[in-house]
Design a protein around this motif. Structure first.
Motif, PDB file in Angstrom:
ATOM      1  N   UNK A  15      70.638  12.020  31.791  1.00 54.41           N
ATOM      2  CA  UNK A  15      71.271  12.537  32.891  1.00 54.41           C
ATOM      3  C   UNK A  15      72.658  12.417  32.742  1.00 54.41           C
ATOM      4  N   UNK A  16      73.409  13.501  32.876  1.00 56.12           N
ATOM      5  CA  UNK A  16      74.743  13.079  33.097  1.00 56.12           C
ATOM      6  C   UNK A  16      75.625  13.983  34.464  1.00 56.12           C
ATOM      7  N   UNK A  17      74.378  13.670  35.681  1.00 50.13           N
ATOM      8  CA  UNK A  17      74.697  14.494  36.708  1.00 50.13           C
ATOM      9  C   UNK A  17      75.599  13.734  37.523  1.00 50.13           C
ATOM     10  N   UNK A  18      76.489  14.336  38.271  1.00 48.99           N
ATOM     11  CA  UNK A  18      77.398  13.590  39.368  1.00 48.99           C
ATOM     12  C   UNK A  18      77.030  14.532  40.447  1.00 48.99           C
ATOM     13  N   UNK A  19      76.908  13.586  41.703  1.00 49.17           N
ATOM     14  CA  UNK A  19      76.604  14.076  42.834  1.00 49.17           C
ATOM     15  C   UNK A  19      77.956  14.149  43.698  1.00 49.17           C
ATOM     16  N   UNK A  20      78.594  15.283  44.239  1.00 53.62           N
ATOM     17  CA  UNK A  20      79.416  15.298  45.080  1.00 53.62           C
ATOM     18  C   UNK A  20      79.199  15.008  46.327  1.00 53.62           C
ATOM     19  N   UNK A 257      68.653  17.891  42.723  1.00 59.44           N
ATOM     20  CA  UNK A 257      69.003  16.817  41.644  1.00 59.44           C
ATOM     21  C   UNK A 257      68.274  16.691  40.516  1.00 59.44           C
ATOM     22  N   UNK A 258      66.784  16.567  40.829  1.00 64.72           N
ATOM     23  CA  UNK A 258      65.976  16.447  39.721  1.00 64.72           C
ATOM     24  C   UNK A 258      65.620  17.707  38.926  1.00 64.72           C
ATOM     25  N   UNK A 259      65.968  18.724  39.357  1.00 63.49           N
ATOM     26  CA  UNK A 259      65.973  20.148  38.670  1.00 63.49           C
ATOM     27  C   UNK A 259      67.042  19.990  37.795  1.00 63.49           C
ATOM     28  N   UNK A 260      68.293  19.788  38.035  1.00 64.85           N
ATOM     29  CA  UNK A 260      69.587  19.696  37.186  1.00 64.85           C
ATOM     30  C   UNK A 260      69.232  18.590  36.159  1.00 64.85           C
TER      31      UNK A 260
END
Length: 272
Positions: A15-20, A257-260
């Motif tokens: 993952x390279x997800x950042x949650x704002x 978030x999981x989808x992304x």
């Protein structure tokens, strides 16, 4: 957090997800308003639901400043609750004369212990370098943003060769700090420019906001923005934290978030 640790987290979580964490009292589920600290109560459940899918959290400082001392308290509690292995970004867009920038750096890096801060480059090198003096801390320099008004200045041609202002920001600033301490903000709605930016800054991390509610394409961002280390932190704020306005908000945020993350895992599989 150093670059190696960040890359390791990306590989581990795929993952390279950042949650704002743009937490707005007028938008959080109403049942939380009875809590002693509604903002922290909301953030805590969002973090619990999304931590396994993301590698970074990005509180937008304005949403906390707007509440005065109470907001700063909510922000500090949120920071302390975020797992230590997750990268933290102060979306503060600071940048002032050197002495003032030094104080901003101390506030966000020493007092609050953020891993990074967004910084505006308009006032030049001496307004940015105070932030670069802290070990294992990062400056995320505004380069090409996703808002409508970005075209007012960022695309202006600054020389006879047709260099855009945002390109000059990227090329000039690389002499101020290394790829171990300097990232750039590039909006997801500017994905068509990512290939050009990668030619200028092949090894830097890019923070890419605008995926989700703002309409940016994760596929395009990943296609044109990835490097050998991934080199991306892709942010989604409203699309995750406000996926539901009901009591199931945390569950909905986790699913979003999981989808992304699952889509990101596919793109990471092509390079790592």
């Amino acid at each position: 957090m150093n670059k190696q640790a960040l890359v390791e987290q990306i590989k581990k979580k795929q993952s390279y997800l950042c949650v704002g964490l743009d937490t707005d009292l007028t938008k959080i589920p109403t049942h939380l308003l009875k809590e002693e600290d509604p903002v922290f109560a909301f953030n805590k459940q969002i973090i619990d639901a999304t931590a396994e899918y993301c590698v970074a959290y990005k509180p937008n400082i304005a949403f906390y400043e707007a509440m005065g001392p109470r907001g700063w308290d909510s922000l500090q509690k949120t920071l302390e609750y975020i797992p230590k292995e997750i990268f933290t970004i102060a979306d503060a867009k600071r940048g002032d004369i050197g002495n003032t920038s030094k104080m901003y750096a101390q506030a966000f890096f020493e007092q609050m212990d953020f891993d990074s801060i967004t910084v505006a480059p308009y006032m030049g090198e001496d307004s940015v370098t105070p932030f670069l003096e802290f070990e294992n801390k990062w400056v995320i320099l505004l380069a090409l943003t996703s808002n409508k008004g970005s075209s007012d200045f960022q695309h202006l041609r600054v020389d006879s060769e047709g260099t855009a202002l945002f390109e000059r920001v990227i090329t000039t600033s690389q002499s101020w700090g290394s790829t171990e301490q300097l990232m750039y903000v590039v909006g997801a709605t500017q994905a068509q420019k990512l290939q050009e930016i990668r030619a200028i800054a092949p090894d830097h991390f890019l923070l890419v906001p605008g995926v989700g509610a703002q309409g940016g394409s994760l596929e395009e961002v990943s296609k044109y923005g990835m490097n050998k280390d991934c080199g991306l932190l892709v942010n989604s704020s409203r699309g995750i934290i406000y996926a539901s306005a009901k009591e199931d908000f945390a569950e909905a945020a986790g699913k979003a978030a999981q989808t992304l993350q699952q889509e990101m895992a596919v793109y990471l599989g092509e390079i790592l």
